[in-house]
Design an enzyme around this catalytic site. Sequence first.
Site, PDB file in Angstrom:
ATOM      1  N   HIS A 115      -9.905 -17.883 -22.621  1.00  0.00           N
ATOM      2  CA  HIS A 115     -10.403 -17.634 -20.967  1.00  0.00           C
ATOM      3  C   HIS A 115      -9.905 -19.089 -19.999  1.00  0.00           C
ATOM      4  CE1 HIS A 115     -13.553 -17.375 -17.810  1.00  0.00           C
ATOM      5  NE2 HIS A 115     -12.890 -15.697 -18.031  1.00  0.00           N
ATOM      6  N   HIS A 171     -16.579  -7.271 -23.686  1.00  0.00           N
ATOM      7  CA  HIS A 171     -16.092  -7.986 -22.312  1.00  0.00           C
ATOM      8  C   HIS A 171     -15.950  -9.503 -22.682  1.00  0.00           C
ATOM      9  CE1 HIS A 171     -16.457 -10.964 -19.148  1.00  0.00           C
ATOM     10  NE2 HIS A 171     -15.287 -10.370 -18.474  1.00  0.00           N
ATOM     11  N   ASN A 172     -14.934 -10.045 -22.721  1.00  0.00           N
ATOM     12  CA  ASN A 172     -13.849 -11.232 -23.188  1.00  0.00           C
ATOM     13  C   ASN A 172     -14.353 -11.547 -24.635  1.00  0.00           C
ATOM     14  OD1 ASN A 172     -12.814 -11.344 -20.907  1.00  0.00           O
ATOM     15  ND2 ASN A 172     -14.001 -13.223 -19.691  1.00  0.00           N
ATOM     16  N   GLU A 226     -11.364  -6.925 -25.668  1.00  0.00           N
ATOM     17  CA  GLU A 226     -10.833  -7.004 -24.733  1.00  0.00           C
ATOM     18  C   GLU A 226     -10.236  -8.408 -24.937  1.00  0.00           C
ATOM     19  OE1 GLU A 226     -10.848  -8.474 -20.263  1.00  0.00           O
ATOM     20  OE2 GLU A 226     -12.583  -8.104 -21.122  1.00  0.00           O
ATOM     21  N   ASP A 285      -7.607 -11.398 -23.611  1.00  0.00           N
ATOM     22  CA  ASP A 285      -6.970 -12.327 -22.752  1.00  0.00           C
ATOM     23  C   ASP A 285      -5.764 -12.818 -23.081  1.00  0.00           C
ATOM     24  OD1 ASP A 285      -8.786 -11.240 -21.339  1.00  0.00           O
ATOM     25  OD2 ASP A 285      -9.440 -12.526 -20.043  1.00  0.00           O
ATOM     26  N   GLU A 312      -5.716  -9.071 -20.914  1.00  0.00           N
ATOM     27  CA  GLU A 312      -5.568  -8.412 -19.416  1.00  0.00           C
ATOM     28  C   GLU A 312      -4.634  -9.744 -19.564  1.00  0.00           C
ATOM     29  OE1 GLU A 312      -7.986 -12.094 -16.922  1.00  0.00           O
ATOM     30  OE2 GLU A 312      -9.117 -10.123 -18.206  1.00  0.00           O
TER      31      GLU A 312
END
EC number: 3.1.4.11
Length: 944
Positions: free
Chosen positions: A377, A320-321, A362, A364, A414
Amino acid sequence: STMIDAAFLKGTTFFKWAEKSRDSSFPNGDFYVRIFVDPGGHVIYWRRKDVDTSETGYVFVDEIVDVRASSIHQLENEPGSDLFMTIVSNVDFVHPKFHTFMHRNDPKTTKKWSDFIFQLSLKRRKEFHGPLFHLERLLVPIVHVPRVDYVPIKNIVSALVPGPHNSHERSSMHKKILKSDLAHHEEKIPRSSFNSDFYFSLYMLVVERKDIKELFEKLGSPGNFSKAVSVLTRKQFQYFLTDRQHDCRLNEQLHPPPNDYRISALMTRFSTPKSKGLRFREFARFLLSDDSVDLDHKRFVIDEDTLHDPLPHYFINSSHNTYCTGAQINTVKYFMSVQHERSVSDVEIYRQILLSGCRCIELDCWDGPNDQPIITHGPQEVTKMNSVPLLDVCLAIADSAFKTSDLPIVLSIENHCCVSQQRVIADIFIRVFGETLLKEPLPDHPLEQNVQLPSPWKLRRKILIKAKRQSASKVHQRLAFQQLGSVVSQDSATDYSEYNQDTQRALAHYLKNKKEQRAGLGEEDDALHMCDEAPEERRISKFVPCSDATSPITPMSPLSSPALSFDGSSDTSQRKMSEVTSRQIKAQVKPEKEVEKIAKELSDLVNYIQAERSSQMKIDGSDKPKNFYIMHSLSEEGMSKLVRNESRLTALVKHTTRQIVRVYPSGIRVSSSNFLPLFCWMAGAQMAALNFQTNGLPMQFNQTLFMENGGCGYVRKPQPLRDISLDYNPQDVNVPATIPETLTVTVISGQFLSLLAPAPSTLITVDLYDLPRDTIRNKYKTRIVHKNGLNPVYEQDQAFAFERILKPEGAFLVLRVFNGEGGELAHRILPVHKMNRGYRHVLLHSSTGRPIGPASLFCHFAIDFYVPPQHRDIQLSLMDPVLAMQRREEMNSQFLDPVAYRMHSASTSSCRRGEEDELPPPKKASASEVAKEKILSFLFGGKM
């Protein structure tokens, strides 16, 4: 043992580049060194060559994660890059170390060393070794690295008992070694003495293994413990291996019990020539070797036969992230307890996580300057996090994607970018990933209803894009306009003033929205879009708030309630974050025409992992035609609600047999803490996306699960989670197509716990994590052994029983070492279905999941298939007919003449019934025809 080529033992001359702020080995600059590897293959070390100096450096082989064919100062494919190699090591994902070397003129030599080091490290990190191996590893830096012929005893003692607070233990150990045959009253020991016999003798000298001695006596003199035992016979040793150590759960065709050849080989390795058996020290050496560890690495190699199922049939190692090296908000450390020193977006962590075997990462993506997308982020005005170019991230992914695993990688996108920069994203993917990017579905797996997804094996060395396609549903904009309009005036920027009164107010608003939106929406749905194309004079009704507008944005008072700390407890410390200005708030809204619009070029790259709103997720468990390539992302809260709803749990399991579900951490976990992934795996969710930068129990479970299958990142789910016809509900007491197991754990002793803390007073807790009905936590623990870090002995008769483990494939035994009633010092998590049975040394691990050998626990594991109490006599009849008949005859005698039976029992040695379970069978077993007839009669229904 690893055979090392003589050329690597002899060493090669390289030029060592001093990496600023990253390499403390040679702080004074660059110079020539000679690189070596020790005979045991534990460390790569180097010595300065151009002057007579003692300057040296080393890196442990099992901490090396990569060897790159260039320096970090020079790009690959530039002239001379093939002369460089950079050794990359780490102890966690956010603190890598780099050591760069350059050969003078021969790229072949550089490649030879690069390949050797990388393959050796890859092999070493997949092996499980005993305490003697780890003792040698611990001492190699003081034995082989320095340019000396003698090793001071004080250096050995300092390595075994580190820290200034262990002065008593250190003094005692120093005297013991000095007076022994190892040192002969000399303060220094010749380096040539350090061989396998020396390490064993040192171990037995420092750690008095009275527990092993007691076991040896018990095996060598059954029924007569007062008799001294000098040798364990071949027959007794064979009984020990077959009855105590061999795992009866295994298929005997694939894993046969020790045969005569195996027994002879072990006797030859561990006993002296012409010996009739094993003496105590030889038996102890066997138990300290790689043959008696808790897990067998041969059972963890990649199994191609398990990789041909559809993608939804696998647990997939997921991050995640991925770009984030710390907390989700950079200033969170000012008001919340966090584990991380800093929070930045970083390119290197993508490499580190991919090299660990993670297969879903991931990205973003946000609009960047000069039409170049960035990774961060956002919104950056709130998170205060830096950004890195998407291009740099993709180059790192392409370089590291398939170094440790050939199985497919999923890029979870994302998307916060406007359409023009989405086109740039697509172009970067195509140019950088080339043929590895899966642009079209495979011919035999078209994107049609009820067509299963391809297997990981068919998608080897392919990169898949997980994102929305153009057909994704639109956001309900009008509701968002009304919600935003209740706070924001449409005429001037001064109407944003409510956001400027207190910086904590902005954070509270951010956390509130994150929590609410992620409880029901996919992570892609709560994108905080940013676009600078909107003119100031556009009416506010043409704007949509950046975050999901499911609740009105209302003015807030200063943050008054305690903030959540890292572990979920309250933390009353509150400090202000930097202000969010009106201009920054405006930057968080996006024109209506840009909302949810997906560029065709990016949409066309999405095939088997098409993201859809979680609100559109239909869990009905029916056989209606479905598009199996549609997947959904749920927050941990959303997944928790589904798991708690027992009436829908079976339908959820059926859903995950055909479609992929990804679960990500709650939006309020701004400290980058993690949820326990077990409740996701229990329901069949394939991707439990964790913050890899944060150490702790969730990541330890993740590392343990994905050790399986060679660390390739794909572990096939248990059959009840793959077979849609089984109607499996994880809350049920019975698991279809699964045989329950029973496990009894005895923690006998600990060794070298002084490596964990100075003079610790330790206790061990034993927990089992499985399904809700058989998980046992905080129930079992040993007594505290005070101020003994070298060889604490716990209650040997204290057994911890886990009577019925419903789903062994997916159950974990967790052993933790605590410093009295204080903090945790070390742990070990063992997958129940892969555990070795019998007397085993359990090598303890740090919070980052790395071995802290030779620190270990000596345990006994009794593992078997679960048999209901009413059927245990039948089981005994089939497993050991002679013993079953003897017990039945004892019962007959007891009923026919109780007085005579009691008198006979009193005249015998300690309880025969207990002895039969614990000791070898009598040497002279009856082989008469009468006995055979009685056995047959007993088994097939004759008279008793």
